[in-house]
Design an enzyme around this catalytic site. Sequence first.
Site, PDB file in Angstrom:
ATOM      1  N   LYS A   1       0.893  -1.308   0.150  1.00 54.33           N
ATOM      2  CA  LYS A   1      -0.071  -0.067   0.022  1.00 54.33           C
ATOM      3  C   LYS A   1       0.758   1.245  -0.058  1.00 54.33           C
ATOM      4  O   LYS A   1       2.144   1.271   0.348  1.00 54.33           O
ATOM      5  CB  LYS A   1      -0.871  -0.054   1.356  1.00 54.33           C
ATOM      6  CG  LYS A   1      -1.821  -1.245   1.296  1.00 54.33           C
ATOM      7  CD  LYS A   1      -2.873  -1.108   2.745  1.00 54.33           C
ATOM      8  CE  LYS A   1      -3.913  -2.095   2.652  1.00 54.33           C
ATOM      9  NZ  LYS A   1      -4.797  -2.132   3.828  1.00 54.33           N
TER      10      LYS A   1
ATOM     11  N   TYR B   1     -12.740  -3.514  -2.564  1.00 53.87           N
ATOM     12  CA  TYR B   1     -13.169  -3.310  -1.028  1.00 53.87           C
ATOM     13  C   TYR B   1     -14.792  -3.113  -1.037  1.00 53.87           C
ATOM     14  O   TYR B   1     -15.336  -2.235  -0.406  1.00 53.87           O
ATOM     15  CB  TYR B   1     -12.566  -1.911  -0.445  1.00 53.87           C
ATOM     16  CG  TYR B   1     -11.381  -2.280   0.055  1.00 53.87           C
ATOM     17  CD1 TYR B   1     -10.856  -3.235   0.563  1.00 53.87           C
ATOM     18  CD2 TYR B   1     -10.159  -0.938  -0.191  1.00 53.87           C
ATOM     19  CE1 TYR B   1      -9.270  -3.686   0.920  1.00 53.87           C
ATOM     20  CE2 TYR B   1      -8.837  -1.394   0.067  1.00 53.87           C
ATOM     21  CZ  TYR B   1      -8.312  -2.474   0.964  1.00 53.87           C
ATOM     22  OH  TYR B   1      -7.076  -2.662   1.263  1.00 53.87           O
TER      23      TYR B   1
ATOM     24  N   PHE C   1     -15.652   5.076   6.969  1.00 54.00           N
ATOM     25  CA  PHE C   1     -14.323   5.331   6.607  1.00 54.00           C
ATOM     26  C   PHE C   1     -13.917   5.008   5.306  1.00 54.00           C
ATOM     27  O   PHE C   1     -12.733   5.471   4.658  1.00 54.00           O
ATOM     28  CB  PHE C   1     -13.458   4.474   7.485  1.00 54.00           C
ATOM     29  CG  PHE C   1     -13.480   2.910   7.521  1.00 54.00           C
ATOM     30  CD1 PHE C   1     -12.929   2.290   6.660  1.00 54.00           C
ATOM     31  CD2 PHE C   1     -14.529   2.182   8.282  1.00 54.00           C
ATOM     32  CE1 PHE C   1     -13.081   0.989   6.345  1.00 54.00           C
ATOM     33  CE2 PHE C   1     -14.346   0.969   8.443  1.00 54.00           C
ATOM     34  CZ  PHE C   1     -13.853   0.072   7.273  1.00 54.00           C
TER      35      PHE C   1
ATOM     36  N   ARG D   1      -1.312 -14.703   5.026  1.00 54.83           N
ATOM     37  CA  ARG D   1      -2.392 -14.059   5.917  1.00 54.83           C
ATOM     38  C   ARG D   1      -1.431 -13.853   7.298  1.00 54.83           C
ATOM     39  O   ARG D   1      -1.747 -12.953   7.860  1.00 54.83           O
ATOM     40  CB  ARG D   1      -3.486 -14.561   5.983  1.00 54.83           C
ATOM     41  CG  ARG D   1      -4.488 -14.119   4.984  1.00 54.83           C
ATOM     42  CD  ARG D   1      -5.091 -12.675   5.048  1.00 54.83           C
ATOM     43  NE  ARG D   1      -6.152 -12.365   5.771  1.00 54.83           N
ATOM     44  CZ  ARG D   1      -6.735 -11.459   5.904  1.00 54.83           C
ATOM     45  NH1 ARG D   1      -6.548 -10.409   4.980  1.00 54.83           N
ATOM     46  NH2 ARG D   1      -7.693 -11.050   6.773  1.00 54.83           N
TER      47      ARG D   1
ATOM     48  N   THR E   1      -5.508  -6.837  11.198  1.00 51.24           N
ATOM     49  CA  THR E   1      -5.646  -5.700  10.261  1.00 51.24           C
ATOM     50  C   THR E   1      -5.092  -4.326  10.897  1.00 51.24           C
ATOM     51  O   THR E   1      -4.498  -3.477  10.249  1.00 51.24           O
ATOM     52  CB  THR E   1      -7.353  -5.294  10.205  1.00 51.24           C
ATOM     53  OG1 THR E   1      -7.938  -6.347   9.448  1.00 51.24           O
ATOM     54  CG2 THR E   1      -7.602  -4.168   9.373  1.00 51.24           C
TER      55      THR E   1
ATOM     56  N   ARG F   1       2.513  -6.224   9.706  1.00 52.88           N
ATOM     57  CA  ARG F   1       1.758  -5.176  10.423  1.00 52.88           C
ATOM     58  C   ARG F   1       2.127  -4.890  11.909  1.00 52.88           C
ATOM     59  O   ARG F   1       2.495  -3.811  12.306  1.00 52.88           O
ATOM     60  CB  ARG F   1       0.158  -5.284  10.398  1.00 52.88           C
ATOM     61  CG  ARG F   1      -0.220  -5.224   8.902  1.00 52.88           C
ATOM     62  CD  ARG F   1      -1.722  -5.514   8.762  1.00 52.88           C
ATOM     63  NE  ARG F   1      -2.338  -5.397   7.632  1.00 52.88           N
ATOM     64  CZ  ARG F   1      -3.338  -6.039   7.041  1.00 52.88           C
ATOM     65  NH1 ARG F   1      -4.173  -6.845   7.925  1.00 52.88           N
ATOM     66  NH2 ARG F   1      -4.037  -5.557   6.040  1.00 52.88           N
TER      67      ARG F   1
ATOM     68  N   ASN G   1      -1.828   0.164   6.820  1.00 50.20           N
ATOM     69  CA  ASN G   1      -1.269  -0.669   7.515  1.00 50.20           C
ATOM     70  C   ASN G   1      -0.299  -1.794   6.705  1.00 50.20           C
ATOM     71  O   ASN G   1      -0.663  -2.915   6.555  1.00 50.20           O
ATOM     72  CB  ASN G   1      -2.485  -1.710   7.946  1.00 50.20           C
ATOM     73  CG  ASN G   1      -3.382  -2.055   6.980  1.00 50.20           C
ATOM     74  OD1 ASN G   1      -3.299  -1.906   6.031  1.00 50.20           O
ATOM     75  ND2 ASN G   1      -4.588  -2.738   7.430  1.00 50.20           N
TER      76      ASN G   1
ATOM     77  N   HIS H   1      -1.881  -5.306   2.011  1.00 48.06           N
ATOM     78  CA  HIS H   1      -3.022  -6.221   1.620  1.00 48.06           C
ATOM     79  C   HIS H   1      -2.786  -7.549   1.312  1.00 48.06           C
ATOM     80  O   HIS H   1      -1.864  -8.005   0.495  1.00 48.06           O
ATOM     81  CB  HIS H   1      -3.962  -5.646   0.551  1.00 48.06           C
ATOM     82  CG  HIS H   1      -5.170  -6.475   0.132  1.00 48.06           C
ATOM     83  ND1 HIS H   1      -6.192  -6.638   0.821  1.00 48.06           N
ATOM     84  CD2 HIS H   1      -5.145  -7.578  -1.009  1.00 48.06           C
ATOM     85  CE1 HIS H   1      -6.967  -7.584   0.251  1.00 48.06           C
ATOM     86  NE2 HIS H   1      -6.343  -8.138  -0.765  1.00 48.06           N
TER      87      HIS H   1
ATOM     88  N   GLU I   1      -9.233 -11.614  -7.023  1.00 47.71           N
ATOM     89  CA  GLU I   1      -8.174 -10.259  -6.803  1.00 47.71           C
ATOM     90  C   GLU I   1      -7.018 -10.534  -7.876  1.00 47.71           C
ATOM     91  O   GLU I   1      -6.743  -9.520  -8.463  1.00 47.71           O
ATOM     92  CB  GLU I   1      -7.870 -10.367  -5.420  1.00 47.71           C
ATOM     93  CG  GLU I   1      -8.824  -9.852  -4.361  1.00 47.71           C
ATOM     94  CD  GLU I   1      -8.372  -9.984  -2.923  1.00 47.71           C
ATOM     95  OE1 GLU I   1      -7.144 -10.179  -2.649  1.00 47.71           O
ATOM     96  OE2 GLU I   1      -9.282  -9.529  -2.077  1.00 47.71           O
TER      97      GLU I   1
HETATM   98  P1  TYD Z   1     -10.510  -5.594   5.818  1.00 46.44           P
HETATM   99  O1  TYD Z   1     -10.822  -6.373   4.704  1.00 46.44           O
HETATM  100  O2  TYD Z   1     -11.504  -5.675   7.180  1.00 46.44           O
HETATM  101  O3  TYD Z   1      -9.154  -6.163   6.636  1.00 46.44           O
HETATM  102  P2  TYD Z   1      -7.726  -6.719   5.981  1.00 46.44           P
HETATM  103  O4  TYD Z   1      -7.092  -5.674   5.221  1.00 46.44           O
HETATM  104  O5  TYD Z   1      -6.907  -7.267   7.093  1.00 46.44           O
HETATM  105  O6  TYD Z   1      -8.141  -8.072   5.179  1.00 46.44           O
HETATM  106  O7  TYD Z   1     -10.152  -4.229   5.605  1.00 46.44           O
HETATM  107  C1  TYD Z   1      -9.462  -3.476   4.453  1.00 46.44           C
HETATM  108  C2  TYD Z   1      -8.843  -2.349   4.773  1.00 46.44           C
HETATM  109  O8  TYD Z   1      -9.685  -1.390   4.964  1.00 46.44           O
HETATM  110  C3  TYD Z   1      -7.890  -2.468   5.957  1.00 46.44           C
HETATM  111  O9  TYD Z   1      -6.777  -3.258   5.636  1.00 46.44           O
HETATM  112  C4  TYD Z   1      -7.655  -1.111   6.133  1.00 46.44           C
HETATM  113  C5  TYD Z   1      -9.176  -0.599   6.083  1.00 46.44           C
HETATM  114  N1  TYD Z   1     -10.107  -0.457   7.057  1.00 46.44           N
HETATM  115  C6  TYD Z   1      -9.945   0.908   7.828  1.00 46.44           C
HETATM  116  O10 TYD Z   1      -9.428   1.689   7.353  1.00 46.44           O
HETATM  117  N2  TYD Z   1     -10.794   0.779   8.998  1.00 46.44           N
HETATM  118  C7  TYD Z   1     -11.479  -0.173   9.452  1.00 46.44           C
HETATM  119  O11 TYD Z   1     -12.110   0.055  10.572  1.00 46.44           O
HETATM  120  C8  TYD Z   1     -11.311  -1.379   8.940  1.00 46.44           C
HETATM  121  C9  TYD Z   1     -12.055  -2.565   9.477  1.00 46.44           C
HETATM  122  C10 TYD Z   1     -10.537  -1.578   7.773  1.00 46.44           C
END
Ligand code: TYD
Length: 153
Positions: free
Chosen positions: A9, A49, A57, A85, A91, A102, A112, A115, A126
């Site tokens: 990212k 997403y 957000f 993973r 996350t 992370r 973070n 992805h 994807e």
């Molecule tokens: P998610 O698919 O829930 O998690 P991951 O990346 O661990 O698979 O969320 C996708 C991305 O969305 C996450 O990496 C960062 C963003 N995000 C936020 O900004 N705020 C949040 O509260 C959540 C749950 C995700």
Amino acid sequence: MERTLVILKPSAIERSLVGEVVKRIEQKGLIICGMKMMQLDEKILREHYAHLVEKPFFPMLVASMTVCPVIVMCLEGKDVVEVFRSMTGSTNGRKAAPGTLRGDFCVSGQQNIVHASDSVENAKIEIARFFKPDELFDFKPRNIRSIYADDEI
Ligand code: TYD
């Protein structure tokens, strides 16, 4: 063998963490079968997403993911979706276990670093979203037998 999609990212690009992430991928023994830099836009992020589009957000997430180009990678390995993973961690970087990407490199729930596809089914979707077929390379490193036992490949 299984494949997964990784996105380095903008938080990784801007903080010069690309080498750290790629180093861990290589050290683990995962095969990089595709890698390129690209600029994301809202259209592709609404697909990628889709499960978050209604979240408050989401506009901030789009802004953070489009602030500069990203690097997308396709990794290959046995059970690679689960393996990567677990290397990625939870996350929220503040809660992610030390030793994960992370957990070691960020303190944010949004900025973070990476992805990682969360299932084999989503990984296939994807990878097709971010790579054309001729951008992926079907090869095995010649030391594959030092990475896996014969009955694992
Ligand atoms: P998610 O698919 O829930 O998690 P991951 O990346 O661990 O698979 O969320 C996708 C991305 O969305 C996450 O990496 C960062 C963003 N995000 C936020 O900004 N705020 C949040 O509260 C959540 C749950 C995700």
